[in-house]
Design a protein around this motif. Structure first.
Motif, PDB file in Angstrom:
ATOM      1  N   VAL B 254      47.441  39.448  38.602  1.00  0.00           N
ATOM      2  CA  VAL B 254      47.174  40.442  37.568  1.00  0.00           C
ATOM      3  C   VAL B 254      46.341  41.551  38.210  1.00  0.00           C
ATOM      4  N   LEU B 256      43.778  44.671  38.510  1.00  0.00           N
ATOM      5  CA  LEU B 256      42.585  45.164  37.820  1.00  0.00           C
ATOM      6  C   LEU B 256      42.213  46.517  38.436  1.00  0.00           C
ATOM      7  N   MET B 271      39.258  33.298  38.520  1.00  0.00           N
ATOM      8  CA  MET B 271      38.472  34.077  37.552  1.00  0.00           C
ATOM      9  C   MET B 271      36.991  34.025  37.930  1.00  0.00           C
ATOM     10  N   GLY B 272      36.532  32.842  38.338  1.00  0.00           N
ATOM     11  CA  GLY B 272      35.130  32.675  38.734  1.00  0.00           C
ATOM     12  C   GLY B 272      34.774  33.557  39.923  1.00  0.00           C
ATOM     13  N   MET B 274      36.249  36.508  40.639  1.00  0.00           N
ATOM     14  CA  MET B 274      36.137  37.868  40.101  1.00  0.00           C
ATOM     15  C   MET B 274      34.784  38.066  39.428  1.00  0.00           C
ATOM     16  N   ASP B 275      34.377  37.073  38.636  1.00  0.00           N
ATOM     17  CA  ASP B 275      33.097  37.165  37.922  1.00  0.00           C
ATOM     18  C   ASP B 275      31.936  37.262  38.903  1.00  0.00           C
ATOM     19  N   THR B 276      32.018  36.502  40.010  1.00  0.00           N
ATOM     20  CA  THR B 276      30.925  36.497  40.989  1.00  0.00           C
ATOM     21  C   THR B 276      30.836  37.846  41.696  1.00  0.00           C
ATOM     22  N   ASN B 278      31.719  40.687  40.489  1.00  0.00           N
ATOM     23  CA  ASN B 278      31.172  41.597  39.488  1.00  0.00           C
ATOM     24  C   ASN B 278      29.658  41.417  39.354  1.00  0.00           C
ATOM     25  N   TYR B 279      29.234  40.168  39.332  1.00  0.00           N
ATOM     26  CA  TYR B 279      27.819  39.799  39.198  1.00  0.00           C
ATOM     27  C   TYR B 279      27.010  40.345  40.372  1.00  0.00           C
ATOM     28  N   PRO B 284      36.248  43.623  41.184  1.00  0.00           N
ATOM     29  CA  PRO B 284      37.465  42.945  41.622  1.00  0.00           C
ATOM     30  C   PRO B 284      38.707  43.818  41.417  1.00  0.00           C
ATOM     31  N   PHE B 287      43.386  39.647  40.049  1.00  0.00           N
ATOM     32  CA  PHE B 287      43.362  38.187  39.917  1.00  0.00           C
ATOM     33  C   PHE B 287      44.560  37.710  40.722  1.00  0.00           C
TER      34      PHE B 287
END
Lengths: 290, 390
Positions: B254, B256, B271-272, B274-276, B278-279, B284, B287
């Protein structure tokens, strides 16, 4: 102690002689799982991996006394396999297969519930009680025995979480991969109270993701019933709306099922929520050293 | 899998769910011919794309003469239609549906979806037809009627009565009409392995009939193997070309908006990751789940798809090797860099079975641009830094 399964649990494999079934069953046997037989129609009477093969689950249960079935049959036959297990008196079916039609799982789950059979999955890594019994496809060596229970919708995040917990010097009682399909068997709501009741489990890690509201239900239950510390991570904070993220159930539809609302609900229930899965281990250490 | 309105209506017709008469066309001349065949005196010219909000975007218009049909068909066919569901880039209109105008007395909303909490199909209806149902749910939730149907008993008369009375339909003939309508819709939902059916608006005509003025359907991808006629309705031109290409290799992709390409095994960890990123202050770019069997070919394909995006400044490969051994994945990554020209920094984190051997292999390979990370946090931090310095 542990939940659901231990070294004495008698396990059969549905789809025993297929490629996947054979490979993973032999890995489970190497791990120490008490696999007592398997089912493949028309191969009854044969021996496979040193265990008897049966034509039907009923026959396998009658002969071996198995209470748990690990299901590896192809997606089109999952519904049938689950219902056959329920009918035969199996107590827990662990469904590994990915890609079972939702309609089939609706019927199979309803039938399992009616017969009092618990289910895990489908499309999941399975369940493991560290250093005793592995029923599934997870790499056994990561799971050292310890005092943390783990519940996860995602396979590799289960490994990631367990690995971090063990690297911090703790270990796992039981880890359950519940799967990320729209319809699944046991989820947080049923598993959290089991960990609460397990004397060896001192903390619980729950890993969720976007889509559905199982994590919201879990938050409500934690607030009311769970006294042990819970660490949570919700995958998909950066996922776009309306897109299925790998797992069939991982989709934010409209404003429902976002990571944000799940994280807020869990935090409000007193759960230690981490923003990155890289912090799961540290968070477990923090709640356990309090 | 989603289908077009005209395809949904074909399926409706097969089950006796009433719809206005219509014909799908792909040219202006064919549109006029279709209008003649339908007879008029009023027609609706409708853009066929896989997105809601077509009317507001100018893709659905009323024609009162054959000349007007021609003008509108010419205008809509080939336009790039932008709606709240297409994203700003919009979608090219390649097909039109020419439909008989209906005698509309009032408009309702009707859908069948899977209720994940109840684990059974749910019929939803509302008197607020033509509106965005999410807005109705938000502002006036009391105007939405929900009727769950347990598949073990199927659609019963009482389900129909709950629906009819809930919608305030008091005329007995009309009650019968709406109940039959919903019953047929439920049957087709079950028979065809649908994931959702949405009719918005469902109209009541002056003579008390109910007609599906629109039709939206999605199907369970896992069941397409036993629904060949549905699978044949798939319109590949409506799908994202990169996602489609990825799916041919068993990759789930997917796109982004960000700068850091991600290649990960497992949807949750993807997903985790991508979240990391971002954090840690990065963004990202995608996906990408390479699935359980990351090998040289799939990894190479993954690099290729990620690098098609010109915004990508670094790639983070994050693999937790379980049954798949990390040393084999390391070799796969090295092979992949030979197949595909990777011109941005690649941060590789391999953990799990045989991770130390894998790190050794990557180190000895001496690939420029390749940075080895020790864990998820370390890898994300290095990827964010590499993207910043690029």
């Amino acid at each position: 102690m542990s939940i659901l399964v231990n070294k004495d649990t008698k396990v059969i494999v549905q789809g025993f002689t297929g490629k996947e079934g054979t490979f993973h069953a032999s890995q489970c046997i190497d791990y120490g799982t008490n696999i007592v037989g398997g089912v493949t129609p028309n191969k009854g009477g044969q021996e496979h991996l040193g265990q008897p093969v049966f034509n039907t689950v009923a026959e396998a249960v009658k002969t071996t006394g198995a209470t748990v079935s690990m299901i590896f049959v192809p997606p089109a036959f999952v519904g049938d396999a689950v219902m056959e297990a329920a009918e035969a008196g199996i107590e827990l079916a662990v469904i590994i297969t990915e890609g079972a039609p939702v309609k089939d799982m609706q019927a199979a789950k309803a039938y399992a519930v009616k017969h009092g059979m618990k289910t895990i999955g489908p499309n999941c890594p399975g369940v493991i009680t560290a250093e005793e019994c592995k029923i599934g496809i997870m790499p056994g060596m990561i799971f050292k025995k310890g005092n943390v229970g783990l519940i996860s919708k995602s396979g590799t995040l289960t490994y990631e979480g367990a690995n971090q917990v063990c690297n911090e010097g703790y270990g796992i009682t039981t880890a359950v991969g519940i799967g990320g399909d729209p319809i699944i068997g046991l989820s947080y709501k049923q598993l959290l109270p089991m960990f609460e009741a397990d004397p060896d489990t001192e903390a619980i890690v729950m890993i969720g993701e976007i889509g559905g509201d199982l994590e919201i239900q879990a938050a409500k239950l934690i607030k009311e019933q769970i006294t042990k510390p819970v660490v949570a991570f919700i995958a998909g904070q950066t996922a776009p709306k309306g897109k299925t993220m790998g797992h069939a159930g991982a989709i934010v539809s409209g404003s429902a099922g976002t990571a944000k609302e799940k994280m807020e609900a869990l935090e409000a229930a007193g759960v230690k929520v981490v923003v990155s899965p890289a912090d799961i281990g540290k968070a477990v250490k923090e709640v356990l050293s309090k | 899998m989603n289908v077009h309105e005209y395809q949904a209506k074909q399926i409706f017709a097969e089950y006796g769910v009433p719809t206005p008469k219509g014909i799908m066309v792909e040219s202006v001349d064919a549109a006029v011919e279709a209008a003649k065949e339908l007879g008029g005196p009023i027609w609706v010219v409708k853009a066929q794309i896989h997105a809601g909000g077509r009317g507001l975007g100018g893709g659905v218009k009323l024609a009162k003469s054959l000349e007007e049909v021609r003008e509108l068909a010419d205008e809509i066919l080939g336009m790039t239609l932008v709606t709240h569901q297409t994203g700003p880039e919009g979608k090219l209109v390649q097909k039109l549906y020419i439909e008989d105008g209906a005698d509309i007395k009032d408009e309702f909303y009707l859908s069948v979806v899977l209720d994940r909490k109840l684990e059974m199909p749910l019929i939803m209806a509302s008197t607020e037809g033509g509106m965005n149902i999410e807005d109705v749910a938000e502002e006036t939730p009391e105007k939405i009627i929900t009727v769950p149907v347990d598949p073990t008993i199927g659609f019963q008369a009482f389900h129909g009565r709950e629906l009819a009375f809930g919608l305030g339909i008091t005329d007995k003939a009309e009650q019968k009409n709406i109940i039959t309508f919903a019953q047929k819709l439920y049957k087709l939902y079950m028979d065809k392995d649908a994931e959702m059916i949405e009719i918005n608006p469902l109209v009541r005509t002056g003579s008390g009939e109910f007609l599906a003025l629109d039709g939206k359907m999605g199907f369970d991808n896992s069941a397409l193997y036993r629904q060949p006629e549905i699978a044949a309705m798939r319109d590949l031109s409506e799908e994202d070309p990169d996602e489609l290409e990825a799916s041919k290799y068993g990759l789930s992709y997917v796109a982004l908006d960000g700068e850091i390409g991600c290649m990960v095994n497992g949807a949750g960890l993807a997903m985790g990751t991508m979240d990391t990123i971002n954090y840690m202050g990065g963004t990202p770019a995608n996906f990408l789940d390479v699935g359980g069997s990351a090998n040289a070919e799939t990894v190479a394909k993954g690099f290729e798809i990620i690098l098609k995006n010109p915004k990508v400044k670094a790639i983070f490969v994050n693999i937790f090797g379980g049954i798949v051994r990390c040393d084999r994945i390391a070799n796969g990554i090295i092979e992949a860099t030979k197949i595909t020209d990777v011109n941005v920094p690649v941060i590789v984190r391999l953990d799990g079975t045989n991770a130390p051997e894998a790190a050794e292999i990557l180190k000895n390979a001496n690939i420029a641009n390749l940075i080895v990370a020790s864990d998820l946090g370390d890898g994300a931090a290095k990827a964010v830094e590499a993207a910043k310095n690029a």
